[in-house]
Write a protein that holds these residues in place. Structure first.
Motif, PDB file in Angstrom:
ATOM      1  N   PRO A 165       0.833  -1.208   0.000  1.00  0.00           N
ATOM      2  CA  PRO A 165       0.000   0.000   0.000  1.00  0.00           C
ATOM      3  C   PRO A 165       0.869   1.260   0.000  1.00  0.00           C
ATOM      4  CG  PRO A 165      -0.881  -1.600   1.540  1.00  0.00           C
ATOM      5  CD  PRO A 165       0.435  -2.159   1.071  1.00  0.00           C
ATOM      6  N   VAL A 166       0.505   2.188  -0.859  1.00  0.00           N
ATOM      7  CA  VAL A 166       1.284   3.414  -1.042  1.00  0.00           C
ATOM      8  C   VAL A 166       0.841   4.469  -0.026  1.00  0.00           C
ATOM      9  CG1 VAL A 166       1.663   5.342  -2.634  1.00  0.00           C
ATOM     10  CG2 VAL A 166       1.783   2.990  -3.464  1.00  0.00           C
ATOM     11  N   THR A 167       1.803   5.206   0.512  1.00  0.00           N
ATOM     12  CA  THR A 167       1.513   6.328   1.414  1.00  0.00           C
ATOM     13  C   THR A 167       1.908   7.618   0.709  1.00  0.00           C
ATOM     14  OG1 THR A 167       3.690   6.277   2.470  1.00  0.00           O
ATOM     15  CG2 THR A 167       1.984   4.859   3.408  1.00  0.00           C
ATOM     16  N   GLU A 204      -5.255  16.219  20.096  1.00  0.00           N
ATOM     17  CA  GLU A 204      -3.984  16.168  19.375  1.00  0.00           C
ATOM     18  C   GLU A 204      -3.650  14.768  18.865  1.00  0.00           C
ATOM     19  OE1 GLU A 204       0.633  17.692  19.943  1.00  0.00           O
ATOM     20  OE2 GLU A 204      -0.697  17.562  21.683  1.00  0.00           O
ATOM     21  N   LYS A 205      -3.727  13.742  19.741  1.00  0.00           N
ATOM     22  CA  LYS A 205      -3.352  12.388  19.324  1.00  0.00           C
ATOM     23  C   LYS A 205      -4.295  11.870  18.240  1.00  0.00           C
ATOM     24  CE  LYS A 205      -2.072   7.786  20.926  1.00  0.00           C
ATOM     25  NZ  LYS A 205      -2.630   7.155  19.729  1.00  0.00           N
ATOM     26  N   GLU A 206      -5.590  12.101  18.401  1.00  0.00           N
ATOM     27  CA  GLU A 206      -6.573  11.631  17.416  1.00  0.00           C
ATOM     28  C   GLU A 206      -6.326  12.299  16.060  1.00  0.00           C
ATOM     29  OE1 GLU A 206     -11.397  10.855  17.253  1.00  0.00           O
ATOM     30  OE2 GLU A 206     -10.509  11.903  18.981  1.00  0.00           O
ATOM     31  N   VAL A 207      -6.008  13.590  16.105  1.00  0.00           N
ATOM     32  CA  VAL A 207      -5.719  14.338  14.876  1.00  0.00           C
ATOM     33  C   VAL A 207      -4.464  13.794  14.204  1.00  0.00           C
ATOM     34  CG1 VAL A 207      -4.949  16.572  13.980  1.00  0.00           C
ATOM     35  CG2 VAL A 207      -6.937  16.446  15.512  1.00  0.00           C
ATOM     36  N   GLN A 208      -3.410  13.565  15.000  1.00  0.00           N
ATOM     37  CA  GLN A 208      -2.152  13.048  14.431  1.00  0.00           C
ATOM     38  C   GLN A 208      -2.347  11.658  13.831  1.00  0.00           C
ATOM     39  OE1 GLN A 208       0.643  13.279  17.681  1.00  0.00           O
ATOM     40  NE2 GLN A 208       1.108  15.451  17.309  1.00  0.00           N
ATOM     41  N   ASP A 209      -3.074  10.794  14.535  1.00  0.00           N
ATOM     42  CA  ASP A 209      -3.319   9.436  14.035  1.00  0.00           C
ATOM     43  C   ASP A 209      -4.094   9.482  12.712  1.00  0.00           C
ATOM     44  OD1 ASP A 209      -2.036   8.418  16.221  1.00  0.00           O
ATOM     45  OD2 ASP A 209      -3.859   7.794  17.290  1.00  0.00           O
ATOM     46  N   TYR A 210      -5.101  10.353  12.672  1.00  0.00           N
ATOM     47  CA  TYR A 210      -5.903  10.438  11.452  1.00  0.00           C
ATOM     48  C   TYR A 210      -5.075  10.990  10.287  1.00  0.00           C
ATOM     49  CZ  TYR A 210      -9.646  11.345   8.173  1.00  0.00           C
ATOM     50  OH  TYR A 210     -10.429  11.348   7.037  1.00  0.00           O
ATOM     51  N   GLN A 248      -1.870  10.636   9.813  1.00  0.00           N
ATOM     52  CA  GLN A 248      -1.011   9.555   9.331  1.00  0.00           C
ATOM     53  C   GLN A 248      -1.828   8.544   8.519  1.00  0.00           C
ATOM     54  OE1 GLN A 248       2.352   9.289   9.445  1.00  0.00           O
ATOM     55  NE2 GLN A 248       2.199  11.379  10.278  1.00  0.00           N
ATOM     56  N   GLN A 249      -3.004   8.242   8.980  1.00  0.00           N
ATOM     57  CA  GLN A 249      -3.881   7.296   8.280  1.00  0.00           C
ATOM     58  C   GLN A 249      -4.243   7.803   6.878  1.00  0.00           C
ATOM     59  OE1 GLN A 249      -7.574   6.288  10.403  1.00  0.00           O
ATOM     60  NE2 GLN A 249      -8.641   6.512   8.455  1.00  0.00           N
ATOM     61  N   SER A 250      -4.519   9.104   6.773  1.00  0.00           N
ATOM     62  CA  SER A 250      -4.937   9.672   5.485  1.00  0.00           C
ATOM     63  C   SER A 250      -3.809   9.638   4.456  1.00  0.00           C
ATOM     64  CB  SER A 250      -5.431  11.110   5.661  1.00  0.00           C
ATOM     65  OG  SER A 250      -4.369  11.963   6.021  1.00  0.00           O
ATOM     66  N   LYS A 251      -2.557   9.633   4.941  1.00  0.00           N
ATOM     67  CA  LYS A 251      -1.424   9.564   4.019  1.00  0.00           C
ATOM     68  C   LYS A 251      -1.374   8.234   3.278  1.00  0.00           C
ATOM     69  CE  LYS A 251       1.646  12.755   6.499  1.00  0.00           C
ATOM     70  NZ  LYS A 251       2.917  12.894   7.255  1.00  0.00           N
ATOM     71  N   ARG A 252      -2.027   7.231   3.846  1.00  0.00           N
ATOM     72  CA  ARG A 252      -2.029   5.904   3.211  1.00  0.00           C
ATOM     73  C   ARG A 252      -3.168   5.741   2.202  1.00  0.00           C
ATOM     74  NH1 ARG A 252      -0.450   4.629   8.599  1.00  0.00           N
ATOM     75  NH2 ARG A 252      -2.568   4.133   9.276  1.00  0.00           N
ATOM     76  N   THR A 304     -14.848   9.795   6.554  1.00  0.00           N
ATOM     77  CA  THR A 304     -14.157   9.686   7.841  1.00  0.00           C
ATOM     78  C   THR A 304     -13.646  11.067   8.217  1.00  0.00           C
ATOM     79  OG1 THR A 304     -12.033   9.215   6.772  1.00  0.00           O
ATOM     80  CG2 THR A 304     -13.406   7.319   7.357  1.00  0.00           C
ATOM     81  N   GLY A 305     -13.358  11.279   9.489  1.00  0.00           N
ATOM     82  CA  GLY A 305     -12.843  12.574   9.902  1.00  0.00           C
ATOM     83  C   GLY A 305     -12.670  12.669  11.401  1.00  0.00           C
ATOM     84  N   VAL A 306     -12.043  13.765  11.823  1.00  0.00           N
ATOM     85  CA  VAL A 306     -11.774  13.990  13.250  1.00  0.00           C
ATOM     86  C   VAL A 306     -11.974  15.483  13.536  1.00  0.00           C
ATOM     87  CG1 VAL A 306      -9.950  14.046  15.012  1.00  0.00           C
ATOM     88  CG2 VAL A 306     -10.164  12.068  13.503  1.00  0.00           C
ATOM     89  N   PHE A 307     -12.601  15.792  14.675  1.00  0.00           N
ATOM     90  CA  PHE A 307     -12.776  17.171  15.135  1.00  0.00           C
ATOM     91  C   PHE A 307     -11.455  17.666  15.728  1.00  0.00           C
ATOM     92  CE2 PHE A 307     -14.507  19.926  18.773  1.00  0.00           C
ATOM     93  CZ  PHE A 307     -14.534  21.065  17.984  1.00  0.00           C
ATOM     94  N   THR A 308     -11.049  18.881  15.341  1.00  0.00           N
ATOM     95  CA  THR A 308      -9.761  19.425  15.813  1.00  0.00           C
ATOM     96  C   THR A 308      -9.872  20.044  17.205  1.00  0.00           C
ATOM     97  OG1 THR A 308     -10.187  21.605  14.853  1.00  0.00           O
ATOM     98  CG2 THR A 308      -9.063  19.979  13.445  1.00  0.00           C
ATOM     99  N   GLY A 309     -11.087  20.344  17.638  1.00  0.00           N
ATOM    100  CA  GLY A 309     -11.265  21.068  18.901  1.00  0.00           C
ATOM    101  C   GLY A 309     -11.307  22.567  18.698  1.00  0.00           C
TER     102      GLY A 309
END
Length: 823
Positions: free
Chosen positions: A183-185, A281-287, A289-293, A307-312
């Motif tokens: 899988p390409v990132t 912060e952690k949820e945003v960072q994880d997402y 990284q996930q989106s890069k894949r 999919t998505g994450v609220f930044t706060g």
């Protein structure tokens, strides 16, 4: 009587004569009008050319030969698009050095192209991987660099974690590396870019002056993606430290601004890290990284689950001062627009799906009774049309069209927005971390920074290496060659390093059409006066798969070179023709598919040429269907074309030495043939032109015609018309009929309208006694020919499907009735 038709003997003979006499070499200047006919040149693949490839080359050759007979000074050159990804991947696959592999492949493909008898001027042959050529590709790059059109930027590229290398988009298949299926990132790398976006408006506007297929123009229009709208400024407050930022958003629907209930940023947006709350912060960072894949293509698809994450963090909607939450989601891309969108879920499909999934507010601001609603009157789905504004403050009651203008004016008066134009087109990523390409002529000096290689030092030659495979570090293999990398700065003479990225496969093909008229010029890429004489290209022939990238890049290069003052035209190709593919039933799947080795349905022309001769193959390539459509290759069909050429040979052999007077009926048929073939060639209806030849030979073979004899002028005219289609065949018969010079030094026959007036009749075509269509035929068309043509009419075929014709009724020049079994 002539000896029997032996295609292999006569074809090799005429190819030898054409070569020895320089028959296909073009006069650089002539009193005749010029005509530049060009094929999209091939990259030299190891598998050579199959019959699907040959179709385009045969089409362009018929066109070029016809133009020559019509009195034009024709330039019809050929060369090799031999640098870049396809050639390098072929070399890696075969385990042969790209230079050796490319030379070997060129030899094989050149042999094949010579064997089709095309009138290519091989004295102008070019090869994009030769230093003599790519010296000038580098020169054009430097001109762009000095004009500010080439620059370096940190951009996200496709990255294979297993191969540890950057990948071009073409190397990513279904989101995976084509080499190892990992899988390409995405990875940020410094890349050379070309500012094609500066030419977006002209690239779009100038499509109007081109005689191109509408489908291609539409594809380029959509790729450039012009939109008029507004740029709206949203104030953003960081959830991390309270710092304020402005985020510009482009929208074509300013009328829906009161319905913006949340904002979405691309995960890669530079503000994501600065505004996100510590709790998110952690949820945003994880997402992120996930989106890069997730490959870009998949991110853009409508059917992908949102999919998505609220930044706060929150933004302020400028029209109502409401705080709206800021999310990140991979359906927003950094490279498109500003990398931020105002989400209006009531009036956008993707926003509606996102808001529904994450329980975000949906505020309807465009009312229409047509909108799909639930029992509680809320929307079942996004309403996308325009209408009357509701829930929009002072703009309530306005039409969408009025509101777009007034809301944009309101924003501009408060410095919160302005009218704007946006393009989907992005700047061209021009770097490749690969070996087989043109070295980018830039030097890096600690004192002077980026320095262009002096023009007198070009070409920067690609060095010989043993290891040409991708390095595994994200750098070009050239990075490891000290004698190439280490150099001196041309400005201050201190030690410096060369750029090790190479240019993409599109670089050499973006200007090659300019090189052919001066293919071996040493002091310049081309001479202005010569370029202005020959260009723009009058007819460009190739597959529709190049509708966007190659054709867009070639247009961009031409406009830049025009702006620099080196040419007096700013479009490279006046007319464009896209031939359809030749397909065949796959041995593996049983489906009719594009020819491919992996599908087991490739037809090698070499075997067919050996059996039938190239003129038969040429005519069958043209006969199998309309030139612009995909056609199915059927092995048995080529037999019919071979029989036609043999029948023609035998007929002319019988007529030889038997002079006859001109016959009015025969003259009418000849002039109908001249008209039909001429008009059908001009309309690229080559298949029906071949049908015209077959019908005419059937007419000449009628006993009453043979008894009266056929005059020499008729035979000569027929052979001249046939010559572009079957050049070896026509040359040989022309010579045997006593002519001393090549048939291609003759003039194209012209038809006499007075001879064919009243020569056509409209015939009613019935099926089981009911009128189902009409057919226009030459007067006195024989029964067999008339019925065969009637059966080929699309409307008639529908009524014959699944039925057997029991009886035919034919009233000459009036009626055809096909009586069928009941199906």
């Amino acid at each position: 009587m002539f000896s029997s038709y032996q295609p292999q003997e006569i074809e090799s003979k005429w190819r030898r004569i054409w070569k020895e006499t320089g028959a296909h070499e073009t006069c650089q200047r002539s009193k005749e009008p010029k005509y530049y006919c060009l094929d999209m040149f091939p990259y030299p693949s190891g598998s050579g050319l199959h019959v699907g490839h040959l179709r385009g080359y045969v089409l362009s050759d018929v066109w070029a030969r016809c133009k020559k007979l019509q009195g034009y000074n024709v330039l019809h050159p050929m060369g090799w698009d031999s640098f870049g990804l396809p050639a390098e991947n072929d070399a890696i696959k075969r385990g042969i050095h790209p230079r050796i592999n490319t030379e070997k492949n060129i030899q094989n493909m050149k042999r094949q192209l010579e064997e089709i008898g095309a009138m290519y001027d091989w004295s102008r042959e070019i090869n994009t991987s030769s230093p003599e050529y790519y010296k000038w590709t580098q020169w054009i790059f430097l001109k762009m660099y000095k004009k500010g059109l080439a620059y370096r930027k940190l951009v996200p590229i496709n990255w294979c974690p297993s191969c540890r290398t950057g990948l071009a988009n073409e190397e990513v298949v279904n989101g995976k590396c084509e080499r190892c299926e990992t899988p390409v990132t995405r990875k940020n790398l410094m890349q050379w870019m070309l500012r094609i976006t500066q030419y977006a408006d002209r690239l779009l506007r100038d499509l109007e002056k081109l005689s191109w297929p509408e489908k291609v123009k539409t594809m380029q229009t959509n790729w450039i993606g012009y939109s008029e709208g507004a740029e709206v400024i949203f104030k953003v407050i960081s959830a991390r430290d309270g710092q304020e930022f402005d985020i510009p958003v482009f929208t074509t629907r300013a009328d829906t601004l009161f319905g913006a209930t949340y904002m979405v940023l691309a995960p890669e947006h530079e503000l994501v890290e600065k505004i996100s709350s510590s709790s998110q912060e952690k949820e945003v960072q994880d997402y992120t990284q996930q989106s890069k894949r997730v490959p870009e293509v998949k991110r853009l698809t409508q059917v992908k689950e949102k999919t998505g994450v609220f930044t706060g963090a929150y933004a302020i909607n400028p029209v109502n001062n409401e705080k709206i939450p800021i999310w990140i989601s991979d359906y927003v891309l950094l490279a498109y627009g500003t990398g931020a969108i105002m989400a209006v879920p009531a009036h956008d499909i993707r926003d509606f799906e996102f808001a529904t999934k994450f329980h975000l507010p949906i505020t309807e601001v465009i009312y229409s009774p047509k909108a799909s609603r639930k029992k509680d009157a809320s929307l079942k789905e996004a309403y996308l049309e325009e209408g009357e504004l509701i829930n929009s403050g002072p703009f309530k009651g306005l039409s969408s069209e009025e509101a777009k203008e007034k809301i944009t004016q309101w924003l501009a008066q408060r410095n919160l927005g302005k009218k704007a134009v946006s393009y989907k087109l992005r700047d061209w990523v021009f770097s490749r971390q690969r070996y087989w390409g043109e070295p980018i002529p830039i030097i890096y000096c600690r004192q002077c920074g980026e320095v262009a290689v002096p023009e007198e030092d070009l070409p920067v030659e690609l060095p010989q290496v043993e290891k040409y495979q991708p390095s595994g570090t994200g750098k070009s293999p050239l990075e490891n060659i000290a004698e190439f990398v280490n150099t001196t700065c041309p400005l201050c003479s201190s030690s410096a390093k060369r750029e090790t990225d190479t240019m993409p496969q599109w670089a050499g093909s973006s200007w090659y059409f300019l090189r052919y008229p001066d293919a071996h010029l040493e002091q310049a890429s081309f001479e202005k006066e010569t370029a202005n004489y020959w260009l723009p290209v009058d007819m460009y022939v190739g597959g529709i798969e190049h509708a966007i990238l190659h054709l867009l890049y070639a247009r961009f290069f031409t406009k830049v070179i025009y702006d620099l003052g080196y040419i007096d035209f700013d479009e490279p190709f006046q007319h464009l023709f896209n031939q359809g593919m030749v397909c065949k039933r796959s041995d593996k799947t049983g489906k009719v598919e594009k020819m491919s080795k992996s599908k087991g349905n490739v037809v090698n022309p070499d075997e067919l040429i050996e059996k039938y001769g190239i003129d038969t193959v040429r005519m069958y390539e043209l006969f199998i269907g309309p030139a612009e459509l995909d056609s199915e290759w059927q092995d048995q069909g080529i037999e019919g074309v071979f029989r036609f050429l043999k029948k023609t040979w035998d007929l002319i052999s019988k007529l030889e030495g038997k002079p006859a007077q001109e016959d009015r009926k025969l003259q009418r048929r000849l002039h109908l043939l001249i008209r039909d073939v001429t008009e059908r060639i001009e309309a690229f209806k080559f298949n029906t032109a071949v049908s015209s030849f077959m019908e005419f030979i059937n007419f000449l073979n009628r006993p009453q015609i043979l008894a009266r004899g056929v005059d020499k002028k008729t035979v000569d005219s027929f052979l001249i018309l046939l010559a572009p289609f079957a050049p070896h065949f026509s040359e040989e018969l022309w010579e045997r009929l006593g002519h001393s010079q090549s048939i291609f030094k003759e003039k194209w026959p012209l038809y006499d309208p007075s001879l064919i007036e009243g020569g056509s009749v409209k015939i009613a075509v019935q099926v089981n006694g009911k009128l189902r269509g009409t057919l226009v035929l030459a007067k006195d068309t024989p029964k067999e020919e008339a019925i065969e043509k009637a059966r080929r009419i699309e409307k008639i075929r529908k009524y014959l499907e699944g039925k057997e014709i029991k009886k035919t009724v034919f009233v000459p020049d009036k009626i055809i009735n096909l009586v069928t079994t009941q199906g």
